[in-house]
Design an enzyme around this catalytic site. Structure first.
Site, mmCIF file in Angstrom:
data_model
loop_
_atom_site.group_PDB
_atom_site.id
_atom_site.type_symbol
_atom_site.label_atom_id
_atom_site.label_comp_id
_atom_site.label_asym_id
_atom_site.label_seq_id
_atom_site.Cartn_x
_atom_site.Cartn_y
_atom_site.Cartn_z
ATOM 1 N N GLU A 1 -30.921 -19.524 -35.347
ATOM 2 C CA GLU A 1 -31.528 -20.474 -34.410
ATOM 3 C C GLU A 1 -32.871 -20.957 -34.932
ATOM 4 O O GLU A 1 -33.687 -20.156 -35.384
ATOM 5 C CB GLU A 1 -31.715 -19.805 -33.046
ATOM 6 N N SER B 1 -12.923 -43.234 -19.470
ATOM 7 C CA SER B 1 -13.257 -41.823 -19.253
ATOM 8 C C SER B 1 -12.596 -41.353 -17.969
ATOM 9 O O SER B 1 -12.955 -41.806 -16.874
ATOM 10 C CB SER B 1 -14.770 -41.627 -19.164
ATOM 11 N N GLY C 1 -23.763 -30.611 -20.813
ATOM 12 C CA GLY C 1 -25.095 -30.101 -20.525
ATOM 13 C C GLY C 1 -25.243 -28.600 -20.624
ATOM 14 O O GLY C 1 -26.288 -28.055 -20.275
ATOM 15 N N SER D 1 -22.248 -28.542 -27.099
ATOM 16 C CA SER D 1 -22.081 -29.673 -28.004
ATOM 17 C C SER D 1 -20.906 -30.569 -27.651
ATOM 18 O O SER D 1 -20.100 -30.933 -28.506
ATOM 19 C CB SER D 1 -21.954 -29.178 -29.447
ATOM 20 N N ASP E 1 -23.606 -29.118 -35.443
ATOM 21 C CA ASP E 1 -22.624 -29.347 -34.393
ATOM 22 C C ASP E 1 -21.442 -30.172 -34.896
ATOM 23 O O ASP E 1 -20.277 -29.818 -34.684
ATOM 24 C CB ASP E 1 -23.279 -30.058 -33.205
#
Length: 390
Positions: free
Chosen positions: A38, A72, A126, A130, A176
């Site tokens: 990290e 969507s 959120g 990712s 990611d």
């Protein structure tokens, strides 16, 4: 991508309903969780993520003309835009990820054709898993198969990263997108962020990756993230006075850091110590996991969290509570915060036999300690992006 998948079947039906014809392709790209490593990526260091069995999924078909119609299912929104120079939009903002990928295809001279897309996701939005990179990678794969072109996998990850940085405006690293493209089932992916070399490392059977979402919004993340980057650059510049060949903190050993710590303020020393020791932990973690030593691997997760908490100062009370609660469950092998910090998620390595005990103990303990509810996602290491002609 089994035909019995209810999410798949629902999305295929929705495509037929919205566009009046069946889809021609099925595409899915996974989210990810970073096991260890990290705040090392922007220091030219090492990361060790795994793709997870939570996906952005797309039903796709070619269409005449030079535009994309994207629907969507999660938001109940349609967004239509041209392949050439699509504008950035404030409404249906999820479509900016698709638009940004189309921009990168055009800049690189990669052929594109118009297409219709219905999309949905099982990557929690959120939660720091990712979903954005998965959406970009799925879009790139959809554009690729519809146009019938071949595309190098590393180039795919790089163009998706560029889409997020240049069009969406998020200055993300490469991790990611890289893992969403290149992961293999049942493995974690070791990545050298300097030269983008990588290799897969099998995860042992009998354990799950359990992600706990603290539900704490990372309001300070952006400013603190930029501050940490500056502090790392300042530490590198100070150490370069005596170690002129170093390019980033990745080039410093623990011994060198201790030898020249007097050149650094206490804050800069602790920031550098986290990065230097975290890189060492990643290399050790890859070695231990390759040997199947899960107990020692798990202990590195705890050590990583302590370093992020004390030296890098990017944890928060809620994340610390989640790690402490996880450690009380006998089947937990390791736990740490994952992501930029100041909220977000923890990643936990838990024996399959202890997952339900873990879920109960952590959710109840977290509610008691904080008055909040956390979300728990039990994940398996997944493969990277896939497409299938229907």
């Amino acid at each position: 991508m089994g035909k019995g998948d209810p999410v798949r079947n629902s999305l295929l039906r929705k495509f037929q309903e919205v566009f009046g014809r069946p889809a021609a392709w099925w595409v899915q790209a996974p989210g990810r969780v970073n096991l260890i490593g990290e705040h090392t990526d922007y220091n030219d260091g090492f990361v060790f993520p795994a793709a997870i069995d939570r996906y952005i999924q797309m039903a796709v078909a070619p269409r005449d003309g030079r535009e994309i119609r994207a629907y969507s299912a999660d938001f109940g929104e349609m967004s239509t835009f041209p392949l050439e120079d699509p504008p950035h939009v404030a409404t249906a903002s999820w479509s900016n990820y698709l638009r940004g990928v189309a921009v990168q295809f055009r800049r690189r001279g990669i052929p594109m054709k118009g297409m219709d897309v219905a999309l949905s996701g099982t990557v929690p939005v959120g939660a720091g898993l990712s979903s954005s990179a998965a959406l970009e990678v799925a879009t790139a794969e959809a554009l690729r198969v519809v146009a019938g072109v071949e595309l190098d996998r590393v180039e795919t990850a790089l163009l998706c990263q560029a889409a997020e940085r240049e069009f969406v405006g998020v200055q993300c690293g490469i991790m990611d997108q890289f893992v969403s493209v290149l992961a293999e089932p049942g493995t974690a992916l070791f990545i050298d962020c300097r030269d983008l070399s990588y290799r897969t490392v099998p995860l042992a059977d009998g354990v799950s990756l359990v992600v706990c979402d603290s539900k704490v919004q990372r309001k300070l993340e952006s400013s603190a993230y930029n501050q940490r980057r500056r502090e790392c650059e300042e530490a590198t510049a100070a150490l370069r006075r005596v170690l002129p060949d170093i390019r980033a903190l990745r080039d410093i050993t623990t011994e060198q850091l201790e030898t020249y710590r007097s050149l650094l303020s206490d804050v800069l020393y602790r920031r550098a110590r986290h990065v230097v020791t975290e890189n060492e932990r990643v290399l050790r973690a890859v070695e231990l996991l390759g040997r199947g030593n899960l107990e020692a691997f798990g202990s590195l997760l705890y050590a990583s969290h302590m370093s992020l908490r004390q030296d890098y100062e990017v944890s928060c009370r809620e994340l610390d509570v989640l790690v402490e609660l996880a450690g009380r469950v006998s089947g937990t092998l390791g736990a740490r915060m994952t992501g930029a910090g100041f909220g977000g998620c923890t990643v936990n390595l838990v024996r399959d036999t202890a997952v339900e005990e873990f879920r109960t103990a952590v959710t109840e303990g977290y509610r008691e300690a904080t008055g909040m509810d956390c979300a728990v996602y039990v994940c398996r290491p997944s493969g990277g992006v896939l497409s299938e002609r229907l």
